[in-house]
Write a protein that holds these residues in place. Structure first.
Motif, PDB file in Angstrom:
ATOM      1  N   SER A 118       0.825  -1.209   0.000  1.00 44.05           N
ATOM      2  CA  SER A 118       0.000   0.000   0.000  1.00 44.05           C
ATOM      3  C   SER A 118       0.860   1.260   0.000  1.00 44.05           C
ATOM      4  O   SER A 118       0.594   2.199   0.735  1.00 44.05           O
ATOM      5  N   THR A 119       1.878   1.285  -0.821  1.00 48.22           N
ATOM      6  CA  THR A 119       2.754   2.448  -0.914  1.00 48.22           C
ATOM      7  C   THR A 119       1.958   3.645  -1.433  1.00 48.22           C
ATOM      8  O   THR A 119       1.200   3.529  -2.382  1.00 48.22           O
ATOM      9  N   LYS A 120       2.169   4.787  -0.781  1.00 43.38           N
ATOM     10  CA  LYS A 120       1.498   6.024  -1.181  1.00 43.38           C
ATOM     11  C   LYS A 120       2.504   6.885  -1.922  1.00 43.38           C
ATOM     12  O   LYS A 120       3.537   7.251  -1.372  1.00 43.38           O
ATOM     13  N   ILE A 121       2.186   7.218  -3.182  1.00 45.10           N
ATOM     14  CA  ILE A 121       3.085   8.001  -4.026  1.00 45.10           C
ATOM     15  C   ILE A 121       2.495   9.390  -4.202  1.00 45.10           C
ATOM     16  O   ILE A 121       1.338   9.533  -4.594  1.00 45.10           O
ATOM     17  N   GLY A 122       3.327  10.399  -3.903  1.00 45.13           N
ATOM     18  CA  GLY A 122       2.880  11.781  -3.988  1.00 45.13           C
ATOM     19  C   GLY A 122       2.691  12.264  -5.423  1.00 45.13           C
ATOM     20  O   GLY A 122       2.822  11.503  -6.381  1.00 45.13           O
TER      21      GLY A 122
END
Length: 94
Positions: free
Chosen positions: A6-10
């Motif tokens: 669940s990596t959050k990428i800006g």
């Protein structure tokens, strides 16, 4: 690009080929990844990063340049060690 979990990428994040990101991470806005970047922890500072271990691009480029000279530098080091050993073996003159 391979992103796990669940990596959050800006926003405005750019990646090159073969970039990988572990799961459950956060990558801040305005970040770029190059040269097989391996993201294994949160990125909280905007900028360009590269390589494995991941480091700022400027540092990665310096490291890459130094690696190309590693063989020559090792040879020079061995020569200097031999010279020092020869100097140490000479009797002291007072």
């Amino acid at each position: 690009l391979c992103v796990a979990g669940s990596t959050k990428i800006g926003n405005r994040v750019m990646t090159s080929g073969q970039t990988g990101m572990l799961g459950h991470l956060t990558v801040c806005d305005d970040t770029g990844f190059a040269d097989r970047a391996a993201v294994v922890k949160d990125i909280t500072e905007p900028g360009m990063y590269a390589g494995l271990p991941l480091q700022p691009l400027k540092d990665h480029l310096k490291t890459s340049a130094q690696l190309k000279k590693l063989g020559d530098n090792a040879k020079k080091l061995r020569e200097l060690e031999r010279k020092i050993k020869a100097l140490e073996a000479q009797p002291a003159t007072d």
